[in-house]
Scaffold this active site. Structure first.
Site, short mmCIF file in Angstrom:
data_model
loop_
_atom_site.label_atom_id
_atom_site.label_comp_id
_atom_site.label_asym_id
_atom_site.label_seq_id
_atom_site.Cartn_x
_atom_site.Cartn_y
_atom_site.Cartn_z
N THR A 1 -63.93 -16.83 25.56
CA THR A 1 -62.57 -17.27 25.57
C THR A 1 -62.84 -18.70 24.60
OG1 THR A 1 -62.11 -16.18 27.52
CG2 THR A 1 -60.52 -17.88 26.87
N GLU B 1 -73.53 -14.35 20.53
CA GLU B 1 -72.84 -13.68 21.82
C GLU B 1 -73.67 -12.75 22.23
OE1 GLU B 1 -70.48 -13.62 23.91
OE2 GLU B 1 -70.99 -11.65 24.67
N ALA B 2 -73.85 -12.55 23.44
CA ALA B 2 -74.95 -11.67 24.17
C ALA B 2 -74.39 -10.14 23.82
CB ALA B 2 -75.11 -11.78 25.67
N TYR C 1 -56.81 -9.64 32.83
CA TYR C 1 -55.53 -8.78 32.89
C TYR C 1 -54.77 -9.43 31.97
CZ TYR C 1 -56.94 -6.26 37.03
OH TYR C 1 -57.36 -5.34 38.06
N MET C 2 -55.12 -10.53 31.27
CA MET C 2 -53.86 -11.00 30.06
C MET C 2 -52.93 -11.75 30.39
SD MET C 2 -54.30 -7.47 27.66
CE MET C 2 -54.65 -6.41 28.81
N HIS D 1 -61.85 -16.23 39.05
CA HIS D 1 -61.17 -17.62 38.46
C HIS D 1 -62.03 -18.64 38.61
CE1 HIS D 1 -56.99 -15.99 38.24
NE2 HIS D 1 -57.43 -15.32 37.44
N ALA E 1 -64.73 -23.04 31.05
CA ALA E 1 -64.11 -23.18 32.52
C ALA E 1 -65.32 -23.85 33.22
CB ALA E 1 -63.54 -21.91 33.00
N PRO F 1 -56.83 -19.55 34.94
CA PRO F 1 -57.47 -20.02 33.96
C PRO F 1 -57.22 -20.10 32.47
CG PRO F 1 -59.01 -18.71 34.95
CD PRO F 1 -57.65 -18.34 35.42
C1 LIG Z 1 -61.35 -9.11 35.38
C2 LIG Z 1 -60.97 -10.35 35.12
C3 LIG Z 1 -59.58 -10.57 35.19
C4 LIG Z 1 -58.89 -11.99 34.79
N1 LIG Z 1 -57.64 -11.99 34.74
C5 LIG Z 1 -57.25 -13.29 34.33
C6 LIG Z 1 -55.83 -13.38 33.92
O1 LIG Z 1 -55.03 -12.31 33.95
N2 LIG Z 1 -55.23 -14.53 33.65
C7 LIG Z 1 -56.16 -15.36 33.28
O2 LIG Z 1 -55.69 -16.63 33.04
N3 LIG Z 1 -57.44 -15.42 33.90
C8 LIG Z 1 -57.77 -14.26 34.04
N4 LIG Z 1 -59.16 -14.17 34.22
C9 LIG Z 1 -60.22 -15.42 34.13
C10 LIG Z 1 -60.32 -15.87 32.56
O3 LIG Z 1 -60.62 -14.54 31.83
C11 LIG Z 1 -61.78 -16.53 32.63
O4 LIG Z 1 -61.66 -17.63 33.31
C12 LIG Z 1 -61.96 -17.15 31.01
O5 LIG Z 1 -61.84 -16.06 30.34
C13 LIG Z 1 -63.25 -17.85 31.00
O6 LIG Z 1 -63.37 -18.20 29.67
P1 LIG Z 1 -64.73 -19.16 29.42
O7 LIG Z 1 -64.78 -19.30 27.92
O8 LIG Z 1 -65.09 -20.06 30.46
O9 LIG Z 1 -66.02 -17.83 29.73
P2 LIG Z 1 -65.84 -16.50 28.97
O10 LIG Z 1 -64.77 -15.90 28.45
O11 LIG Z 1 -66.66 -15.40 30.24
O12 LIG Z 1 -67.14 -16.64 27.72
C14 LIG Z 1 -68.52 -16.53 28.22
C15 LIG Z 1 -69.16 -15.72 27.02
O13 LIG Z 1 -70.54 -16.30 26.81
C16 LIG Z 1 -71.46 -15.30 26.69
N5 LIG Z 1 -72.88 -15.60 27.20
C17 LIG Z 1 -73.22 -16.11 28.43
N6 LIG Z 1 -74.30 -16.55 28.39
C18 LIG Z 1 -74.84 -16.40 27.16
C19 LIG Z 1 -76.08 -16.46 26.45
N7 LIG Z 1 -77.13 -16.94 27.03
N8 LIG Z 1 -76.17 -16.16 25.12
C20 LIG Z 1 -75.06 -15.60 24.23
N9 LIG Z 1 -74.04 -15.62 24.94
C21 LIG Z 1 -73.83 -15.88 26.14
C22 LIG Z 1 -70.82 -13.91 27.59
O14 LIG Z 1 -71.22 -12.73 27.13
C23 LIG Z 1 -69.34 -14.22 27.27
O15 LIG Z 1 -68.76 -13.57 26.38
C24 LIG Z 1 -59.74 -12.85 34.59
C25 LIG Z 1 -61.16 -12.74 34.47
C26 LIG Z 1 -61.68 -11.57 34.66
C27 LIG Z 1 -63.20 -11.36 34.58
#
Ligand SMILES: Cc1cc2nc3c(=O)[nH]c(=O)nc-3n(C[C@H](O)[C@H](O)[C@H](O)COP(=O)(O)OP(=O)(O)OC[C@H]3O[C@@H](n4cnc5c(N)ncnc54)[C@H](O)[C@@H]3O)c2cc1C
Ligand SMILES: *[C@@H]1O[C@H](CO)[C@@H](O)[C@H](O)[C@H]1NC(C)=O
Ligand SMILES: *[C@@H]1O[C@H](CO)[C@@H](O)[C@H](O)[C@H]1NC(C)=O
Ligand SMILES: *[C@@H]1O[C@H](CO)[C@@H](O)[C@H](O)[C@H]1NC(C)=O
Ligand SMILES: *[C@@H]1O[C@H](CO)[C@@H](O)[C@H](O)[C@H]1NC(C)=O
Ligand SMILES: *[C@@H]1O[C@H](CO)[C@@H](O)[C@H](O)[C@H]1NC(C)=O
Ligand SMILES: *[C@@H]1O[C@H](CO)[C@@H](O)[C@H](O)[C@H]1NC(C)=O
Ligand SMILES: *[C@@H]1O[C@H](CO)[C@@H](O)[C@H](O)[C@H]1NC(C)=O
Ligand SMILES: *[C@@H]1O[C@H](CO)[C@@H](O)[C@H](O)[C@H]1NC(C)=O
Ligand SMILES: *[C@@H]1O[C@H](CO)[C@@H](O)[C@H](O)[C@H]1NC(C)=O
Length: 627
Positions: A59, A81-82, A150-151, A563, A597, A608
Site C-alpha cells: 500500500t 516485491e516478494a 475489504y477496501m 489493522h 503502517a 488504516p
Molecule cells: C484481510 C484484510 C482486510 C483489511 N480491511 C481493511 C479495510 O477494509 N480498510 C482499511 O483501511 N484497512 C484494511 N486492512 C488493513 C490495510 O489494508 C493495511 O493496514 C495496509 O494495507 C497496510 O499497508 P502497508 O503499506 O503498511 O503494508 P502492506 O500493504 O502489507 O505492504 C507490505 C508489502 O511488502 C511486501 N514485503 C514484505 N517484506 C518484503 C521483503 N522482504 N521483500 C520484498 N517485499 C516484501 C509484502 O509482500 C507486501 O506487498 C485490511 C487488511 C487485511 C489483511
C-alpha cells in the site's frame, strides 16, 4: 521519454487487440515508437543502481515509489516485491469487490491458506484469547494489504492527528497538515444512482476530496444493500447520531464509508492498479516481482547503501544486489518491516546477537509497541436481502450477480458489502457504568475527545448455517475495539527473511480490554435489539447471556481485523522505543526510512488504509523537499 505500457494485463490486452498484431507485451504506439512491457521491469539477477529503492510493493510502497519517480528530476526508482500480480495469480477473486470475503476469512481459524497472493503469519498462543493462535493475513502481491483487504476507505479524526503531532513533537502531523495529503492521494466519484438504489440517498462530506486528487479511486462502488437505512435507524435509536461522511475528521456517530473501488470497471482500486500503474507508465520506475529483500547492507558510515535480494527459478534461489544512490525505503508492512530491520542489524542488540547478526543500530523499539484492533463478529438472521445466497453458492443467485456485474458493472458483486452504517462511539454512560472499571475509564480518558472507543461494522457476506434455505439472509455486525491498551510485539525466528517472524498482537491481554470487548458486545445487542430487520441472533445466540458467559465467548471467538501498526514507531529521540524520527528516518543510521503502517506512532481510530496512503504522500513530500 517514451510513454510506457500499462503494467501486465492492460498491456497484454491492448496488444492482443491491436490491429498490427504483435505478441503479448509488445506493440508500437501512435508515434511509431516500440513499447515493451518488459521495459517496466528490472532484470532479475542483474546488479543495478537506482536513486531510490523501495522494499515492498504494498500500500505505502507503491505510493511513495510513484511519487518519487514522478518528480521532474526523473529519479530512478526500483520497487522490490516478494509477490507478483494478483490479476494473474488469483483468478478474478481479488479484482471483484463482492468477492472480498474470499480473500481473508479462511485464515481466522487455521492460519493456513492456499493462495499465491497472501501469506498468513500464525500468532503465538494469545493469553487474552484463551491461548488460541490466530492467523494474520498479509497481502503478498503488488498492492499488499490494499490487494487483500475489504477496501473500506475512511479517515481518522482531527483530535487523533493533533495528538500524533503532540507526541512526536512535530506539527508536520497535525490535522491541518495531514488533511491535504489525504486528499492528494485519491480521486472521488459520488454515488451513481443509475446503479445504486436512489432511495438510499447516501450523504457524503463534499469538502473531503479535491478534484486534483488521485490516482487511487474512491467511490461507493455500484451497489449498496437495502439493510443500510434500517441499520442506520437502529443505530440512531441506540444513541449514535448520523454524520454526513467519514472522511473529514469526524467519526463519532454513523455514516456510510467510501471504498477503494473504481466505479468505471467496478473493480478494486489497489496501490498497484493506481500508483504503480501510473508510475510505470510515466516515469523511470522499475518493478521487481517475486523478489525478496533479504538484507539491507550498510557502509562504513552506517549509510544504507544496497539491498541483497533473492529471486527464484523454479526450485533454485539466487541472490543479487541493488544499490541506492540516495535512499532505501522499507515498506514491508507491520510484521516484515521490523523483521527486515532486525535481520539487517537494526533492532534490540541482545536479540540480534542471539541470532549472530552484527549490530548496526541498537534500537530496543524495533518490533515493540504494536497497536491492534481486536475484533468480534455477531451474526443475525435478517429479513432484508444480503450476500448470504452468494456465500452459500446458490447457483441462480451467483449467475444473476455475475451477469449483472459483467454487463452493467452493478449489482452485489460491484460493491464491498461492508461500508454502510458504520458506527463509532465512546461507550455511553449506562454501558460504562455497567462494565468499565475505574482504571479502564482512566486509560480511555487519556485519549482525545473525538477518539471513538468502538467501531460497529456490518458485513453482508457473513457466516451462514450449513442448512440455509433459499430465502434466508444473514448479516454480520462486528466490532473492532479502537482504544485497547494492550500492546503487541514481534521478533525474529532466525536471520533469514524466508522464515516467518514470531508475532504476538496480545489481543485482550489487559483486563480493561476485556471490559471494553464486553461493552462493545452489549452495544451490538442493543443496536440489533433496536432494529426492525433483525429476526434472531445466530452467532453466538441466546444461550450466551451473562457477562461471564459473554467474556468467555469473546475470549474463545474474537479474531482480528488486520489493522496492526507501530512496530517501528515514530517518536522523538527522547522516546526509548522510537524507531524512526518524524520524517520516518531510522535512528542510528542514514539513508534509510520506514514508510508504512509500522511507522505510525500509534493506530489512530478507524481503519488504516487511508492513513497509509496519506503517510506515503507526506514522506514523499519530505524527501523531495530535502533534495
Ligand atoms: C484481510 C484484510 C482486510 C483489511 N480491511 C481493511 C479495510 O477494509 N480498510 C482499511 O483501511 N484497512 C484494511 N486492512 C488493513 C490495510 O489494508 C493495511 O493496514 C495496509 O494495507 C497496510 O499497508 P502497508 O503499506 O503498511 O503494508 P502492506 O500493504 O502489507 O505492504 C507490505 C508489502 O511488502 C511486501 N514485503 C514484505 N517484506 C518484503 C521483503 N522482504 N521483500 C520484498 N517485499 C516484501 C509484502 O509482500 C507486501 O506487498 C485490511 C487488511 C487485511 C489483511
Ligand atoms: C526528465 O524527463 C523529461 C521527459 O523526458 C525531460 O523533459 C526533462 O528534461 C527531464 N528532467 C531532468 C531533470 O532531466
Ligand atoms: C437526501 O438526504 C439529504 C440529507 O439528509 C436530504 O436533504 C435530501 O432531501 C434527501 N433526498 C432525498 C431524495 O431523499
Ligand atoms: C552482484 O552482486 C552479488 C551480491 O553482492 C555479487 O556476489 C556479484 O559478484 C555481483 N555481480 C556482478 C556481476 O557484479
Ligand atoms: C470469476 O471467475 C470464476 C471462475 O472462472 C467464474 O465462475 C465467475 O463467473 C467469475 N466471476 C465474475 C464476476 O466474472
Ligand atoms: C443492465 O441495465 C439495464 C438498464 O438499466 C437493464 O435494463 C438490464 O436489465 C440490466 N442487466 C442486468 C443483467 O442486470
Ligand atoms: C472510582 O472513581 C471514582 C471517581 O474518581 C471514585 O469516587 C471511586 O472511589 C473509585 N472507585 C474505586 C473502586 O476505585
Ligand atoms: C511479547 O509480549 C508477550 C506478552 O506480554 C511477552 O510474553 C513476550 O515476551 C513479548 N515478546 C517480545 C519479543 O517482546
Ligand atoms: C435500544 O437502545 C437503548 C439505548 O442504547 C437501550 O437502552 C435499549 O436497551 C435498546 N433496546 C433493545 C431492545 O435492545
Ligand atoms: C422483519 O422482522 C422484524 C422483526 O421480527 C419485524 O418487525 C418486521 O415487520 C419484519 N419486516 C418484514 C418486511 O418482514
Amino acid at each position: 521519454m517514451t510513454s510506457k505500457y500499462l503494467v501486465v494485463l492492460a498491456a497484454a490486452a491492448t496488444t492482443l487487440a491491436s490491429p498490427n498484431g504483435g505478441s503479448i507485451g509488445a506493440g508500437v504506439n501512435g508515434a511509431g515508437v516500440t513499447e515493451l512491457f518488459g521495459n517496466s521491469f528490472g532484470v532479475p539477477g542483474v546488479n543495478q543502481t537506482y536513486d531510490y529503492i523501495v522494499i515492498g510493493g504494498g500500500t505505502a510502497g507503491n505510493a511513495i515509489a510513484a511519487r518519487l519517480a514522478q518528480d521532474p528530476a526523473n529519479y530512478t526508482v526500483a520497487v522490490i516485491e516478494a509477490g507478483s500480480f494478483y490479476e494473474i495469480l488469483s483468478g478474478n477473486r481479488t479484482q471483484v469487490p463482492g468477492y472480498n470475503f474470499l480473500t481473508a476469512e479462511p485464515n481466522f481459524v487455521t492460519g493456513g491458506i492456499t493462495s499465491l497472493t497472501a501469506i498468513s503469519i500464525l500468532s503465538e498462543p494469545q493469553a487474552g484469547y484463551n491461548n488460541r493462535r490466530v492467523g494474520y493475513t498479509v497481502g503478498q502481491t503488488f498492492g499488499g494489504g490494499s490487494a487483500a483487504n475489504y477496501m473500506g476507505y475512511f479517515r481518522p479524526t482531527i483530535g487523533s492527528f493533533d495528538y500524533w503531532a503532540e507526541i512526536v513533537e512535530d506539527d508536520y502531523w497535525n490535522w491541518e497538515n495531514v488533511y491535504p495529503a489525504f486528499k492528494k492521494s485519491c480521486d472521488f466519484t459520488p454515488p451513481n444512482y443509475d446503479k445504486i438504489d436512489p432511495s438510499l440517498n447516501i450523504t457524503y462530506d463534499t469538502d473531503a476530496f479535491d478534484i486534483t486528487g488521485g490516482p487511487l479511486q474512491v467511490s461507493y462502488g455500484n451497489f449498496q444493500g437495502p439493510f443500510g437505512p434500517l441499520l442506520a435507524e437502529a443505530m440512531t435509536r441506540a444513541g449514535l447520531d448520523a454524520i454526513p461522511g467519514l472522511n473529514s475528521g469526524k467519526l463519532i456517530g454513523h455514516g456510510t464509508a467510501t471504498a477503494a473501488v473504481d466505479p468505471r470497471t467496478a473493480t478494486r482500486s489497489s496501490s498497484s492498479t493506481s500508483f504503480l500503474q501510473v508510475g510505470a507508465r510515466t516515469s523511470n520506475l522499475k518493478i521487481y516481482p517475486n523478489t525478496l529483500a533479504q538484507r539491507i547492507v550498510f557502509d562504513e558510515q552506517k549509510r544504507a547503501s544496497s539491498v541483497l535480494v533473492q529471486g527464484h527459478m523454479l526450485s533454485e534461489r539466487f541472490t543479487y544486489e541493488l544499490f541506492a544512490n540516495k535512499e532505501i525505503i522499507v515498506s514491508g508492512g507491520v510484521w516484515q518491516s521490523p523483521q527486515l530491520l532486525m535481520v539487517s542489524g537494526v533492532g534490540p542488540a541482545s536479540t540480534l546477537e542471539s541470532h549472530g547478526i552484527e549490530v548496526v543500530s541498537d534500537l530496543a523499539g524495533v518490533g515493540q509497541s504494536e497497536w491492534d484492533q481486536p475484533y468480534m463478529s455477531l451474526v443475525y438472521k435478517v429479513n432484508v436481502t444480503t450476500s448470504s445466497q452468494i456465500v452459500a453458492g446458490n447457483v441462480e443467485a451467483n449467475a444473476a450477480a455475475v451477469e449483472e456485474y459483467l454487463t452493467n458493472q452493478s449489482g452485489r458483486l460491484s460493491g464491498i458489502g461492508a461500508g454502510q452504517s458504520l458506527g463509532f462511539e465512546k461507550f455511553p454512560a449506562h454501558t460504562r457504568d455497567a462494565v468499565l472499571s475505574n482504571s479502564t475509564r482512566g486509560w480511555l480518558a487519556s485519549l482525545p475527545d473525538d477518539w471513538p472507543e468502538a467501531e460497529y461494522l456490518p458485513l453482508e457476506s457473513s457466516p451462514i448455517p450449513a442448512d440455509i434455505g433459499p430465502d434466508d439472509y444473514y448479516l454480520l455486525i462486528g466490532s473492532a475495539l479502537l482504544a485497547t491498551s494492550s500492546r503487541g510485539n514481534m521478533t525474529i525466528a532466525s536471520a533469514d527473511m524466508n522464515d516467518r517472524p514470531i508475532i504476538s498482537p496480545n489481543w485482550l491481554l489487559d483486563k480493561g480490554d476485556r471490559e471494553q470487548a464486553l461493552a462493545a458486545f452489549l452495544r451490538i445487542r442493543e443496536i440489533a435489539g433496536n432494529s426492525t430487520f433483525v429476526e434472531s441472533e445466530y452467532i453466538p445466540g441466546p444461550e450466551v447471556t451473562t457477562n461471564e458467559e459473554i467474556v468467555e465467548w469473546l475470549r474463545n471467538n474474537m479474531v482480528l481485523i488486520y489493522h496492526g501498526s507501530s512496530t517501528c514507531k515514530m517518536g522523538p529521540v527522547s522516546d526509548p522505543l522510537a524507531v524512526v524520527d518524524t520524517r520516518a528516518r531510522v535512528y542510528g543510521v542514514s539513508g534509510l526510512r520506514v514508510v508504512d503502517a509500522s511507522a505510525f506512532p500509534f493506530h489512530p481510530p478507524g481503519q488504516p488504509m487511508a492513513s497509509v496512503y496519506m503517510f506515503a504522500e507526506k514522506i514523499a513530500e519530505a524527501i523531495l523537499e530535502e533534495e
